[in-house]
Design a protein around this motif. Structure first.
Motif, PDB file in Angstrom:
ATOM      1  N   UNK A 141      53.905   4.089  14.939  1.00 47.51           N
ATOM      2  CA  UNK A 141      53.003   3.238  14.177  1.00 47.51           C
ATOM      3  C   UNK A 141      53.515   3.105  12.760  1.00 47.51           C
ATOM      4  N   UNK A 142      53.152   2.037  12.113  1.00 46.28           N
ATOM      5  CA  UNK A 142      53.553   1.858  10.722  1.00 46.28           C
ATOM      6  C   UNK A 142      54.410   0.633  10.556  1.00 46.28           C
ATOM      7  N   UNK A 143      55.103   0.607   9.468  1.00 45.82           N
ATOM      8  CA  UNK A 143      55.896  -0.544   9.084  1.00 45.82           C
ATOM      9  C   UNK A 143      57.072  -0.747  10.022  1.00 45.82           C
ATOM     10  N   UNK A 144      57.416  -1.993  10.207  1.00 47.70           N
ATOM     11  CA  UNK A 144      58.588  -2.294  11.012  1.00 47.70           C
ATOM     12  C   UNK A 144      59.866  -1.919  10.279  1.00 47.70           C
ATOM     13  N   UNK A 145      59.753  -1.669   8.971  1.00 48.72           N
ATOM     14  CA  UNK A 145      60.917  -1.320   8.172  1.00 48.72           C
ATOM     15  C   UNK A 145      61.092   0.191   8.033  1.00 48.72           C
ATOM     16  N   UNK A 146      60.107   0.970   8.457  1.00 46.05           N
ATOM     17  CA  UNK A 146      60.197   2.420   8.313  1.00 46.05           C
ATOM     18  C   UNK A 146      61.282   2.974   9.219  1.00 46.05           C
ATOM     19  N   UNK A 147      62.034   3.896   8.677  1.00 44.07           N
ATOM     20  CA  UNK A 147      63.050   4.605   9.431  1.00 44.07           C
ATOM     21  C   UNK A 147      62.637   6.069   9.429  1.00 44.07           C
ATOM     22  N   UNK A 148      62.084   6.539  10.535  1.00 45.58           N
ATOM     23  CA  UNK A 148      61.536   7.887  10.593  1.00 45.58           C
ATOM     24  C   UNK A 148      62.613   8.960  10.496  1.00 45.58           C
ATOM     25  N   UNK A 170      61.220  -9.497   0.649  1.00 47.65           N
ATOM     26  CA  UNK A 170      60.657 -10.525   1.531  1.00 47.65           C
ATOM     27  C   UNK A 170      59.387 -11.061   0.860  1.00 47.65           C
ATOM     28  N   UNK A 171      58.679 -11.929   1.542  1.00 47.50           N
ATOM     29  CA  UNK A 171      57.472 -12.518   0.954  1.00 47.50           C
ATOM     30  C   UNK A 171      56.404 -11.461   0.646  1.00 47.50           C
ATOM     31  N   UNK A 172      56.214 -10.482   1.547  1.00 45.33           N
ATOM     32  CA  UNK A 172      55.180  -9.468   1.338  1.00 45.33           C
ATOM     33  C   UNK A 172      55.718  -8.044   1.431  1.00 45.33           C
ATOM     34  N   UNK A 173      57.041  -7.867   1.324  1.00 48.70           N
ATOM     35  CA  UNK A 173      57.605  -6.532   1.472  1.00 48.70           C
ATOM     36  C   UNK A 173      58.818  -6.365   0.567  1.00 48.70           C
ATOM     37  N   UNK A 174      58.891  -5.208  -0.089  1.00 45.72           N
ATOM     38  CA  UNK A 174      60.029  -4.863  -0.931  1.00 45.72           C
ATOM     39  C   UNK A 174      60.700  -3.639  -0.324  1.00 45.72           C
ATOM     40  N   UNK A 220      67.025   7.867  -2.806  1.00 50.32           N
ATOM     41  CA  UNK A 220      65.644   7.414  -2.566  1.00 50.32           C
ATOM     42  C   UNK A 220      65.599   6.238  -1.599  1.00 50.32           C
ATOM     43  N   UNK A 221      64.411   6.073  -1.020  1.00 54.71           N
ATOM     44  CA  UNK A 221      64.126   4.857  -0.250  1.00 54.71           C
ATOM     45  C   UNK A 221      62.677   4.479  -0.516  1.00 54.71           C
ATOM     46  N   UNK A 222      62.413   3.193  -0.581  1.00 56.05           N
ATOM     47  CA  UNK A 222      61.059   2.705  -0.826  1.00 56.05           C
ATOM     48  C   UNK A 222      60.829   1.480   0.033  1.00 56.05           C
ATOM     49  N   UNK A 223      59.842   1.545   0.899  1.00 56.24           N
ATOM     50  CA  UNK A 223      59.383   0.405   1.679  1.00 56.24           C
ATOM     51  C   UNK A 223      57.979   0.096   1.209  1.00 56.24           C
ATOM     52  N   UNK A 224      57.820  -0.958   0.424  1.00 55.25           N
ATOM     53  CA  UNK A 224      56.554  -1.239  -0.250  1.00 55.25           C
ATOM     54  C   UNK A 224      55.961  -2.552   0.238  1.00 55.25           C
ATOM     55  N   UNK A 225      54.751  -2.471   0.795  1.00 56.18           N
ATOM     56  CA  UNK A 225      54.016  -3.678   1.161  1.00 56.18           C
ATOM     57  C   UNK A 225      53.367  -4.222  -0.098  1.00 56.18           C
ATOM     58  N   UNK A 226      53.684  -5.440  -0.464  1.00 57.61           N
ATOM     59  CA  UNK A 226      53.188  -6.032  -1.699  1.00 57.61           C
ATOM     60  C   UNK A 226      51.743  -6.501  -1.530  1.00 57.61           C
ATOM     61  N   UNK A 227      50.922  -6.375  -2.570  1.00 53.25           N
ATOM     62  CA  UNK A 227      49.508  -6.742  -2.439  1.00 53.25           C
ATOM     63  C   UNK A 227      49.257  -8.245  -2.342  1.00 53.25           C
ATOM     64  N   UNK A 228      50.217  -9.065  -2.790  1.00 53.19           N
ATOM     65  CA  UNK A 228      50.079 -10.527  -2.719  1.00 53.19           C
ATOM     66  C   UNK A 228      51.399 -11.122  -2.240  1.00 53.19           C
ATOM     67  N   UNK A 229      51.365 -12.261  -1.565  1.00 55.22           N
ATOM     68  CA  UNK A 229      52.619 -12.922  -1.180  1.00 55.22           C
ATOM     69  C   UNK A 229      53.379 -13.369  -2.430  1.00 55.22           C
ATOM     70  N   UNK A 230      54.699 -13.347  -2.355  1.00 57.02           N
ATOM     71  CA  UNK A 230      55.524 -13.715  -3.499  1.00 57.02           C
ATOM     72  C   UNK A 230      56.586 -14.722  -3.097  1.00 57.02           C
ATOM     73  N   UNK A 231      57.175 -15.372  -4.100  1.00 56.50           N
ATOM     74  CA  UNK A 231      58.358 -16.211  -3.895  1.00 56.50           C
ATOM     75  C   UNK A 231      59.554 -15.287  -4.082  1.00 56.50           C
ATOM     76  N   UNK A 263      61.365  -5.114 -11.139  1.00 53.54           N
ATOM     77  CA  UNK A 263      61.486  -6.282 -10.270  1.00 53.54           C
ATOM     78  C   UNK A 263      60.315  -7.200 -10.581  1.00 53.54           C
ATOM     79  N   UNK A 264      60.622  -8.412 -11.039  1.00 48.75           N
ATOM     80  CA  UNK A 264      59.584  -9.392 -11.361  1.00 48.75           C
ATOM     81  C   UNK A 264      59.599 -10.464 -10.278  1.00 48.75           C
ATOM     82  N   UNK A 265      58.457 -10.667  -9.648  1.00 49.12           N
ATOM     83  CA  UNK A 265      58.348 -11.625  -8.546  1.00 49.12           C
ATOM     84  C   UNK A 265      57.235 -12.625  -8.836  1.00 49.12           C
ATOM     85  N   UNK A 266      57.537 -13.933  -8.825  1.00 48.79           N
ATOM     86  CA  UNK A 266      56.462 -14.916  -8.987  1.00 48.79           C
ATOM     87  C   UNK A 266      55.563 -14.913  -7.749  1.00 48.79           C
TER      88      UNK A 266
END
Length: 191
Positions: free
Chosen positions: A73-80, A138-142, A149-160, A177-180
């Motif tokens: 379960x969890x993110x499709x980007x997670x590498x356990x 990505x639009x909703x994932x960084x 380190x590794x960071x898989x972050x689901x963004x709270x809003x969609x971005x360009x 990281x600045x995302x519109x």
């Protein structure tokens, strides 16, 4: 007015009392109607005692290639298997504010997140060089990867993601990281 009968009291007592051996229950409930002897355990089909009940997932179709327990379960980007720690990060929402907004209130902007145009993600990366950072947005994932380190972050809003920019500050050991933000209804929300 309805009076509570002896039979009703016996039925209620039998329902609320703890279950004992089947033989004792039969002796106590001879005068109690059959429907009064039912409890919530009698709902549904009776349990089969000859088969062992298992909680393991049984494949419904012979064409299934895995069972539910095999899927993490969890993110499709997670590498356990990747045990690198997650760095500290902070998400800040930004908006462009001019004097006409601040002093006169002409544009209708307020301090709420609905009026924000960009998202700033600050990530602390101690003992890291800018050349070690691998960043995928990505639009909703960084997704950020470094040797430590590794960071898989689901963004709270969609971005360009294509309009964003990243800057690494060596003296602070921090990546910004600045995302519109991608808001399809901005023409309605903001004048």
């Amino acid at each position: 007015m309805d009076c509570v009968g002896v039979h009703n009291l016996q039925a209620l007592s039998a329902l609320l009392s703890a279950q004992q051996d089947d033989d004792e229950d039969d002796e106590e409930c001879k005068n109690v109607p059959a429907c009064a002897r039912l409890d919530p355990g009698h709902i549904g089909p009776p349990l089969k005692k000859d088969k062992e009940v298992t909680t393991a997932y049984v494949k419904k179709n012979s064409k299934d290639i895995w069972s539910e327990e095999e899927v993490a379960e969890g993110s499709q980007y997670d590498d356990l298997a990747d045990q690198r720690p997650q760095p500290e990060y902070e998400i800040i929402l930004k908006q462009s504010v001019g004097t006409e907004d601040l002093f006169l209130g002409l544009s209708g902007k307020d301090p709420s997140s609905m009026c924000c145009e960009a998202m700033l993600v600050k990530i602390k990366l101690p003992n890291t060089k800018a050349t070690d950072v691998v960043l995928d947005v990505k639009e909703k994932f960084l997704d950020l990867r470094t040797p430590q380190y590794k960071l898989g972050l689901h963004l709270p809003h969609p971005t360009h993601s294509h309009g964003g920019k990243a800057q690494f500050f060596s003296e602070r050991e921090e990546l910004e990281v600045t995302l519109p933000m991608n808001r399809p209804m901005d023409f309605i929300n903001m004048p």
